[in-house]
Motif scaffolding. Sequence first.
Motif, PDB file in Angstrom:
ATOM      1  N   VAL A 166       1.221  -0.800  -0.367  1.00  9.01           N
ATOM      2  CA  VAL A 166      -0.091  -0.120  -0.182  1.00  9.01           C
ATOM      3  C   VAL A 166       1.066   1.444   0.415  1.00  9.01           C
ATOM      4  N   ALA A 167       2.209   1.355   0.484  1.00  6.86           N
ATOM      5  CA  ALA A 167       2.933   1.588   1.163  1.00  6.86           C
ATOM      6  C   ALA A 167       3.675   2.540  -0.355  1.00  6.86           C
ATOM      7  N   LEU A 168       4.128   1.393  -0.774  1.00  4.12           N
ATOM      8  CA  LEU A 168       4.833   1.227  -2.240  1.00  4.12           C
ATOM      9  C   LEU A 168       3.801   2.184  -3.471  1.00  4.12           C
ATOM     10  N   VAL A 169       2.856   1.292  -3.941  1.00  2.00           N
ATOM     11  CA  VAL A 169       2.089   1.472  -4.828  1.00  2.00           C
ATOM     12  C   VAL A 169       2.152   3.030  -5.190  1.00  2.00           C
ATOM     13  N   ALA A 170       1.698   4.012  -4.209  1.00  2.00           N
ATOM     14  CA  ALA A 170       1.553   5.281  -4.654  1.00  2.00           C
ATOM     15  C   ALA A 170       2.914   5.602  -6.088  1.00  2.00           C
ATOM     16  N   MET A 171       3.885   5.242  -5.453  1.00  2.00           N
ATOM     17  CA  MET A 171       5.727   5.505  -6.074  1.00  2.00           C
ATOM     18  C   MET A 171       5.538   4.657  -7.399  1.00  2.00           C
ATOM     19  N   LEU A 172       5.590   3.411  -6.914  1.00  5.17           N
ATOM     20  CA  LEU A 172       5.944   2.735  -8.148  1.00  5.17           C
ATOM     21  C   LEU A 172       5.068   2.167  -9.409  1.00  5.17           C
ATOM     22  N   LYS A 173       4.104   2.757  -9.136  1.00  3.49           N
ATOM     23  CA  LYS A 173       2.702   2.915 -10.395  1.00  3.49           C
ATOM     24  C   LYS A 173       2.930   1.600 -11.033  1.00  3.49           C
ATOM     25  N   PRO A 174       2.563   0.945 -10.627  1.00  4.85           N
ATOM     26  CA  PRO A 174       2.470  -0.692 -11.461  1.00  4.85           C
ATOM     27  C   PRO A 174       1.115  -1.204 -12.208  1.00  4.85           C
ATOM     28  N   ASP A 175       1.251  -1.918 -13.381  1.00  7.63           N
ATOM     29  CA  ASP A 175       0.161  -1.046 -14.406  1.00  7.63           C
ATOM     30  C   ASP A 175      -1.068  -3.018 -13.514  1.00  7.63           C
ATOM     31  N   VAL A 176      -0.017  -3.915 -13.039  1.00 12.07           N
ATOM     32  CA  VAL A 176      -0.657  -5.061 -12.611  1.00 12.07           C
ATOM     33  C   VAL A 176      -0.090  -5.413 -11.318  1.00 12.07           C
ATOM     34  N   ILE A 177      -0.640  -5.717 -10.125  1.00 13.43           N
ATOM     35  CA  ILE A 177      -0.150  -6.309  -8.987  1.00 13.43           C
ATOM     36  C   ILE A 177      -0.578  -7.748  -8.268  1.00 13.43           C
ATOM     37  N   LEU A 178       0.963  -8.170  -8.368  1.00 11.49           N
ATOM     38  CA  LEU A 178       0.567  -9.757  -7.887  1.00 11.49           C
ATOM     39  C   LEU A 178       0.559 -10.090  -6.996  1.00 11.49           C
ATOM     40  N   MET A 179      -0.415 -10.218  -5.869  1.00 10.84           N
ATOM     41  CA  MET A 179      -0.309 -10.022  -4.184  1.00 10.84           C
ATOM     42  C   MET A 179      -1.110 -11.251  -4.095  1.00 10.84           C
ATOM     43  N   ASP A 180      -0.007 -11.783  -3.140  1.00  9.61           N
ATOM     44  CA  ASP A 180      -0.193 -13.231  -2.099  1.00  9.61           C
ATOM     45  C   ASP A 180      -1.594 -12.726  -1.372  1.00  9.61           C
ATOM     46  N   LEU A 181      -2.257 -13.698  -0.406  1.00 14.29           N
ATOM     47  CA  LEU A 181      -2.600 -13.353   0.126  1.00 14.29           C
ATOM     48  C   LEU A 181      -2.928 -13.515   1.667  1.00 14.29           C
ATOM     49  N   MET A 182      -1.831 -14.637   2.004  1.00 14.13           N
ATOM     50  CA  MET A 182      -1.701 -14.638   3.855  1.00 14.13           C
ATOM     51  C   MET A 182      -0.529 -13.989   4.132  1.00 14.13           C
ATOM     52  N   MET A 183      -0.432 -13.682   4.860  1.00 12.46           N
ATOM     53  CA  MET A 183       1.118 -12.364   4.947  1.00 12.46           C
ATOM     54  C   MET A 183       1.251 -12.072   5.956  1.00 12.46           C
ATOM     55  N   PRO A 184       2.146 -12.096   6.549  1.00  9.73           N
ATOM     56  CA  PRO A 184       1.939 -11.225   7.874  1.00  9.73           C
ATOM     57  C   PRO A 184       1.807  -9.545   8.253  1.00  9.73           C
ATOM     58  N   VAL A 185       1.158  -8.781   9.169  1.00 12.64           N
ATOM     59  CA  VAL A 185       1.308  -7.574   9.061  1.00 12.64           C
ATOM     60  C   VAL A 185      -0.299  -6.773   8.485  1.00 12.64           C
ATOM     61  N   MET A 186      -0.292  -6.969   6.596  1.00 11.41           N
ATOM     62  CA  MET A 186      -1.543  -6.571   6.165  1.00 11.41           C
ATOM     63  C   MET A 186      -1.139  -8.084   5.485  1.00 11.41           C
ATOM     64  N   ASP A 187      -2.181  -8.236   5.647  1.00 12.22           N
ATOM     65  CA  ASP A 187      -3.016  -9.369   4.182  1.00 12.22           C
ATOM     66  C   ASP A 187      -3.460  -8.646   2.991  1.00 12.22           C
ATOM     67  N   GLY A 188      -3.482  -9.613   1.935  1.00 13.56           N
ATOM     68  CA  GLY A 188      -3.706  -9.664   0.548  1.00 13.56           C
ATOM     69  C   GLY A 188      -4.842  -8.775   0.422  1.00 13.56           C
ATOM     70  N   VAL A 189      -6.162  -9.708   1.035  1.00  9.50           N
ATOM     71  CA  VAL A 189      -7.122  -8.911   0.982  1.00  9.50           C
ATOM     72  C   VAL A 189      -7.861  -7.614   1.583  1.00  9.50           C
ATOM     73  N   ALA A 190      -7.359  -7.029   2.864  1.00  3.12           N
ATOM     74  CA  ALA A 190      -7.189  -5.869   3.330  1.00  3.12           C
ATOM     75  C   ALA A 190      -5.929  -5.244   2.474  1.00  3.12           C
ATOM     76  N   ALA A 191      -4.505  -5.340   1.529  1.00  5.02           N
ATOM     77  CA  ALA A 191      -3.753  -4.499   0.874  1.00  5.02           C
ATOM     78  C   ALA A 191      -4.962  -4.076  -0.427  1.00  5.02           C
ATOM     79  N   THR A 192      -4.933  -5.805  -1.291  1.00  2.00           N
ATOM     80  CA  THR A 192      -5.919  -5.526  -2.580  1.00  2.00           C
ATOM     81  C   THR A 192      -7.329  -4.273  -2.448  1.00  2.00           C
ATOM     82  N   ALA A 193      -7.732  -4.034  -1.083  1.00  2.00           N
ATOM     83  CA  ALA A 193      -8.855  -3.320  -0.813  1.00  2.00           C
ATOM     84  C   ALA A 193      -8.844  -1.670  -0.232  1.00  2.00           C
ATOM     85  N   ALA A 194      -7.776  -1.921  -0.053  1.00  2.00           N
ATOM     86  CA  ALA A 194      -7.027  -0.100   0.183  1.00  2.00           C
ATOM     87  C   ALA A 194      -6.438   0.179  -1.101  1.00  2.00           C
TER      88      ALA A 194
END
Length: 209
Positions: free
Chosen positions: A43-71
């Motif tokens: 979530v923090a890096l997206v604005a700087m990197l400006k990707p077209d497509v993100i490959l998102m794992d779902l089970m991760m520490p700190v913030m999972d993929g579902v919450a990150a996708t929504a944000a």
Amino acid sequence: MSGKIRIMLVDDHAVVRSGLGAFMSVNPDLELVGEAENGEQAVALVAMLKPDVILMDLMMPVMDGVAATAAIKKQHPGIQIIALTSFHEDELVQNVLKAGAIGYLMKNVSAWELAAAIKAAKAGKMILSPEAAQALVHASQQAQETEVLTEREREVLKLLVEGLNNAEIAERLVVSLSTVKYHISNILMKLGVDNRVAAVTMAIQKKLV
């Protein structure tokens, strides 16, 4: 300005990221612009990197993929997100697609399939693994099943969840024992289970009552 699709990887396993990075480096249409090891970093890096497509794992520490996708989708609706995971639980599939992901793929996907999925996502086309498609079918079937429970059947199911036996349910609802048994057999049939324990388990898991 290159015509390459800009990709960001989000996965807490360095081995997975390096494998995917190698795949990107040999594919002339794709460009890896950055990596994150959890949803919060992503979530923090997206604005700087400006990707077209993100490959998102779902089970991760700190913030999972579902919450990150929504944000990310809330802040950057134009970025397409593909869930790339080892899990295909029905609820996980539903949740990440509701959060805004355009695709859901298993990590055992072939390099060719992954490249095709990334291109499809960039073009705004949904792409689902067979397992994810099956999970959505299950979800819609279960939604239909719960819709066909009558009001009285829902009341009986709620009392089953509370742990009441048939006689107690009959007393609570002021009906005969045979009426309670009739309702319970209907509930089991509609939920596709063969005993009251399974019915209670499904009612709790699927929040039917």
